[in-house]
Write an enzyme that holds these catalytic residues in place. Structure first.
Site, PDB file in Angstrom:
ATOM      1  N   HIS A   1       0.856  -1.190   0.000  1.00 41.28           N
ATOM      2  CA  HIS A   1       0.000   0.000   0.000  1.00 41.28           C
ATOM      3  C   HIS A   1       0.882   1.227   0.000  1.00 41.28           C
ATOM      4  O   HIS A   1       1.957   1.217   0.609  1.00 41.28           O
ATOM      5  CB  HIS A   1      -0.906   0.011   1.239  1.00 41.28           C
ATOM      6  CG  HIS A   1      -2.062   0.934   1.099  1.00 41.28           C
ATOM      7  ND1 HIS A   1      -1.972   2.263   1.405  1.00 41.28           N
ATOM      8  CD2 HIS A   1      -3.318   0.713   0.663  1.00 41.28           C
ATOM      9  CE1 HIS A   1      -3.144   2.823   1.155  1.00 41.28           C
ATOM     10  NE2 HIS A   1      -3.978   1.916   0.703  1.00 41.28           N
TER      11      HIS A   1
ATOM     12  N   ASP B   1      -7.858  -5.706   0.182  1.00 41.90           N
ATOM     13  CA  ASP B   1      -8.323  -6.481  -0.970  1.00 41.90           C
ATOM     14  C   ASP B   1      -7.938  -7.940  -0.915  1.00 41.90           C
ATOM     15  O   ASP B   1      -8.466  -8.757  -1.659  1.00 41.90           O
ATOM     16  CB  ASP B   1      -7.780  -5.863  -2.263  1.00 41.90           C
ATOM     17  CG  ASP B   1      -8.356  -4.491  -2.476  1.00 41.90           C
ATOM     18  OD1 ASP B   1      -9.571  -4.345  -2.283  1.00 41.90           O
ATOM     19  OD2 ASP B   1      -7.605  -3.567  -2.798  1.00 41.90           O
TER      20      ASP B   1
HETATM   21  N1  CMC Z   1       3.983  -7.460  -4.847  1.00 43.40           N
HETATM   22  C1  CMC Z   1       5.328  -7.513  -5.026  1.00 43.40           C
HETATM   23  N2  CMC Z   1       6.140  -6.461  -4.892  1.00 43.40           N
HETATM   24  C2  CMC Z   1       5.571  -5.282  -4.590  1.00 43.40           C
HETATM   25  C3  CMC Z   1       4.175  -5.153  -4.393  1.00 43.40           C
HETATM   26  C4  CMC Z   1       3.378  -6.303  -4.520  1.00 43.40           C
HETATM   27  N3  CMC Z   1       2.061  -6.237  -4.345  1.00 43.40           N
HETATM   28  N4  CMC Z   1       3.896  -3.865  -4.094  1.00 43.40           N
HETATM   29  C5  CMC Z   1       5.057  -3.217  -4.105  1.00 43.40           C
HETATM   30  N5  CMC Z   1       6.076  -4.073  -4.409  1.00 43.40           N
HETATM   31  C6  CMC Z   1       7.504  -3.776  -4.458  1.00 43.40           C
HETATM   32  C7  CMC Z   1       7.876  -3.045  -5.745  1.00 43.40           C
HETATM   33  O1  CMC Z   1       8.257  -3.934  -6.769  1.00 43.40           O
HETATM   34  C8  CMC Z   1       9.024  -2.182  -5.273  1.00 43.40           C
HETATM   35  O2  CMC Z   1      10.161  -3.017  -5.162  1.00 43.40           O
HETATM   36  P1  CMC Z   1      11.633  -2.452  -5.574  1.00 43.40           P
HETATM   37  O3  CMC Z   1      11.923  -1.377  -4.561  1.00 43.40           O
HETATM   38  O4  CMC Z   1      12.516  -3.626  -5.489  1.00 43.40           O
HETATM   39  O5  CMC Z   1      11.487  -1.909  -6.969  1.00 43.40           O
HETATM   40  C9  CMC Z   1       8.624  -1.778  -3.849  1.00 43.40           C
HETATM   41  O6  CMC Z   1       7.778  -2.855  -3.390  1.00 43.40           O
HETATM   42  C10 CMC Z   1       7.880  -0.452  -3.763  1.00 43.40           C
HETATM   43  O7  CMC Z   1       6.784  -0.521  -4.691  1.00 43.40           O
HETATM   44  P2  CMC Z   1       6.070   0.739  -5.332  1.00 43.40           P
HETATM   45  O8  CMC Z   1       5.361   0.294  -6.560  1.00 43.40           O
HETATM   46  O9  CMC Z   1       7.056   1.858  -5.446  1.00 43.40           O
HETATM   47  O10 CMC Z   1       5.045   1.105  -4.191  1.00 43.40           O
HETATM   48  P3  CMC Z   1       3.776   2.067  -4.332  1.00 43.40           P
HETATM   49  O11 CMC Z   1       3.588   2.697  -3.017  1.00 43.40           O
HETATM   50  O12 CMC Z   1       3.924   2.969  -5.506  1.00 43.40           O
HETATM   51  O13 CMC Z   1       2.621   1.033  -4.674  1.00 43.40           O
HETATM   52  C11 CMC Z   1       0.651  -0.256  -4.629  1.00 43.40           C
HETATM   53  C12 CMC Z   1       1.524   0.777  -3.881  1.00 43.40           C
HETATM   54  C13 CMC Z   1      -0.616  -0.487  -3.811  1.00 43.40           C
HETATM   55  C14 CMC Z   1       0.261   0.304  -6.000  1.00 43.40           C
HETATM   56  C15 CMC Z   1       1.475  -1.556  -4.770  1.00 43.40           C
HETATM   57  O14 CMC Z   1       1.854  -2.062  -3.514  1.00 43.40           O
HETATM   58  C16 CMC Z   1       0.718  -2.635  -5.565  1.00 43.40           C
HETATM   59  O15 CMC Z   1       0.761  -2.623  -6.795  1.00 43.40           O
HETATM   60  N6  CMC Z   1       0.026  -3.576  -4.848  1.00 43.40           N
HETATM   61  C17 CMC Z   1      -0.756  -4.585  -5.518  1.00 43.40           C
HETATM   62  C18 CMC Z   1      -2.092  -3.981  -5.900  1.00 43.40           C
HETATM   63  C19 CMC Z   1      -2.999  -3.805  -4.715  1.00 43.40           C
HETATM   64  O16 CMC Z   1      -3.176  -4.714  -3.908  1.00 43.40           O
HETATM   65  N7  CMC Z   1      -3.606  -2.612  -4.639  1.00 43.40           N
HETATM   66  C20 CMC Z   1      -4.615  -2.318  -3.615  1.00 43.40           C
HETATM   67  C21 CMC Z   1      -4.230  -1.214  -2.717  1.00 43.40           C
HETATM   68  S1  CMC Z   1      -5.321  -1.160  -1.293  1.00 43.40           S
HETATM   69  C22 CMC Z   1      -6.847  -0.734  -1.936  1.00 43.40           C
HETATM   70  C23 CMC Z   1      -6.978   0.708  -2.222  1.00 43.40           C
HETATM   71  O17 CMC Z   1      -6.788   1.516  -1.301  1.00 43.40           O
HETATM   72  O18 CMC Z   1      -7.329   1.025  -3.366  1.00 43.40           O
END
Ligand code: CMC
Length: 434
Positions: A311, A369
């Site tokens: 998240h 989720d």
């Molecule tokens: N699985 C594997 N690796 C992950 C995941 C995941 N779900 N989420 C983040 N990472 C890794 C990412 O690859 C990165 O690694 P590195 O530093 O080695 O490149 C690191 O963690 C940071 O990721 P980020 O993409 O910079 O983090 P963010 O804050 O931009 O993304 C997120 C947040 C929610 C988009 C992401 O965690 C994600 O895609 N999660 C899966 C989708 C999901 O479950 N979304 C629902 C969010 S809760 C409901 C809502 O409020 O809408």
């Protein structure tokens, strides 16, 4: 909205050989903010923050999240207390009005919502314009936007009475529209709302009743849906709420603004994640396949993500996920599906991920989720309806945030800046010279 910011000692920024004094403010809880509104006029620079990871876009008194501690408060009340003791409509009142209602206020509010659940008869003809296999979120985006063509008497954004009527209409009509999107997809006749039923029971009935037999609402499932909606009701300045605020900042009417929020919510990184998480669990299929899946998630060359994990704000267990996990077990027990293979995969996946260095070091915990998809599926909803249910629940958050913005005299049209790295000025070249 009266500002409640408190002034703190200012910050000094040295840039382009100039010292700028930047005001600093504190809210009631949470980090202080540096006011950079004069940064461009005084310092001739913009800030650069793609994804708004460090940018506060507004002052708000609705919802507070402490992502490091895993805290979520609606108007100061912890989410677990509301999920345990409150109802969705009471939470709607709280989010929209700032305080919990007294018995008389709640009675009046519930009546008001109940008596706004019907749709204009002409509205039903919209659904027929969609293909039967249309995704229900596509139907939601189109039809909710179309509400502004039906309820002209609540589109004057400068009239507080019309704003309240629009809010009540949206909270009341969203379940009716969502249920129609579901029925249309299923090829079944629409079921009208019934005023003697409470909000979640009415919604379940509109989704699952058929003319061929009586439909008896299961009170445990109705309560589960109510809690699901409480957990999803608001989440401060997330992508869809910010979209609603941005759309509203131009003076667009509330129905159009909520339609824009629905469009944003649809994406798999936001509301679409519950659908994606369930698809992922189905794809994994069995506990034995988890190690291979985790290997793919950790492979830097693959773009596979563990859906329902991670998240932007929570760097600790999502407090909504805890409540959702409890709800999931209750619902599966009620419908006799405790040996559901997806639940087994989910429990094992969670266990492995919570102990795996990759996830631990990145502070990736289950989000809401992860368990909501299994819960909704057990209640009888197809995967394509999951994000629609999220949208129904989030409507109150969107509309409360929109209203707060409309009442905030410091708000301007949202207009971010950019750092331009394209071609500098150059002269047009005639076609025969290229
Ligand atoms: N699985 C594997 N690796 C992950 C995941 C995941 N779900 N989420 C983040 N990472 C890794 C990412 O690859 C990165 O690694 P590195 O530093 O080695 O490149 C690191 O963690 C940071 O990721 P980020 O993409 O910079 O983090 P963010 O804050 O931009 O993304 C997120 C947040 C929610 C988009 C992401 O965690 C994600 O895609 N999660 C899966 C989708 C999901 O479950 N979304 C629902 C969010 S809760 C409901 C809502 O409020 O809408």
């Amino acid at each position: 909205m009266d500002s409640k910011l408190t002034k703190k000692p200012s910050a000094t920024l040295t840039i382009n050989n100039k010292q700028l004094e930047l005001p600093v403010y504190a809210g009631s809880v949470g980090p202080d903010v540096v006011d950079i509104r004069k940064l461009y006029s005084d310092g001739k620079v913009f800030t650069y923050d793609p994804g708004f990871t460090s940018t506060g876009s507004c002052e708000s008194q609705i919802t507070y999240i402490d992502g490091d501690e895993g805290v979520l408060l609606y108007r100061g009340y912890p989410i677990d207390q509301l999920a345990e003791h409150s109802t969705f409509l009471e939470v709607c009142y709280l989010l929209a009005n700032g305080e919990l209602p007294n018995p008389e206020e709640l009675k009046r509010f519930v009546k008001d919502i109940t008596y706004h659940t019907m749709l204009h008869a002409q509205f039903d003809r919209f659904f027929e314009g969609f293909r039967r296999d249309a995704h229900p979120m596509a139907i939601m985006v189109g039809t909710v936007g179309a509400l502004s063509a039906f309820y002209h008497d609540s589109t004057d954004i400068d009239d507080p009475v019309q704003r309240t009527v629009a809010s009540h209409r949206l909270i009341a009509k969203m379940p009716t529209i969502a249920a129609r999107a579901f029925k249309y997809h299923a090829g079944q006749p629409f079921v009208s709302p019934r005023n003697e039923l409470d909000y979640p029971s009415n919604f379940l009935r509109m989704c699952f009743a058929v003319p061929a037999e009586d439909y008896k609402v299961n009170p445990l499932l109705a309560r589960a849906l109510d809690v699901f909606m409480i957990l999803h009701a608001d989440h401060e300045q997330n992508a869809s709420t910010s979209t609603v605020r941005l759309a509203g900042s131009s003076g667009a009417n509330p129905f159009a603004c909520i339609a824009s929020g629905i469009a944003c919510l649809w994406g798999p990184a936001h509301g679409g994640a519950n659908e994606a998480a369930l698809k992922m669990l189905e794809q994994i299929g069995a506990v034995d396949n988890i190690p291979d899946f985790i290997r793919r998630v950790k492979d830097p060359k693959s773009d596979v993500r563990l859906m329902g994990f991670g998240h932007r704000v929570y760097k600790n267990y999502d407090p909504r996920a805890k409540a959702m996990q409890k709800l999931c077990h209750q619902v599966l027990k009620e419908v006799g599906a405790t040996d559901n293979p997806m639940l087994k995969v989910a429990v094992e996946l969670e266990k492995i991920a919570l102990n795996d260095e990759y996830f631990v070091s990145r502070k990736l915990y289950p989000n809401i989720d992860f368990y909501s998809g299994i819960t909704l599926r057990a209640m009888g909803f197809p995967t394509s309806m999951f994000t629609v249910l999220f949208a129904v629940a989030r409507t109150v958050g969107w509309i409360a945030q929109w209203t707060e913005m409309m009442e905030d005299s410091s708000q301007k049209i949202g207009r971010p800046r950019q750092v331009y790295t394209g071609a500098p000025k150059r002269d047009y070249l005639a076609l025969d010279k290229r």
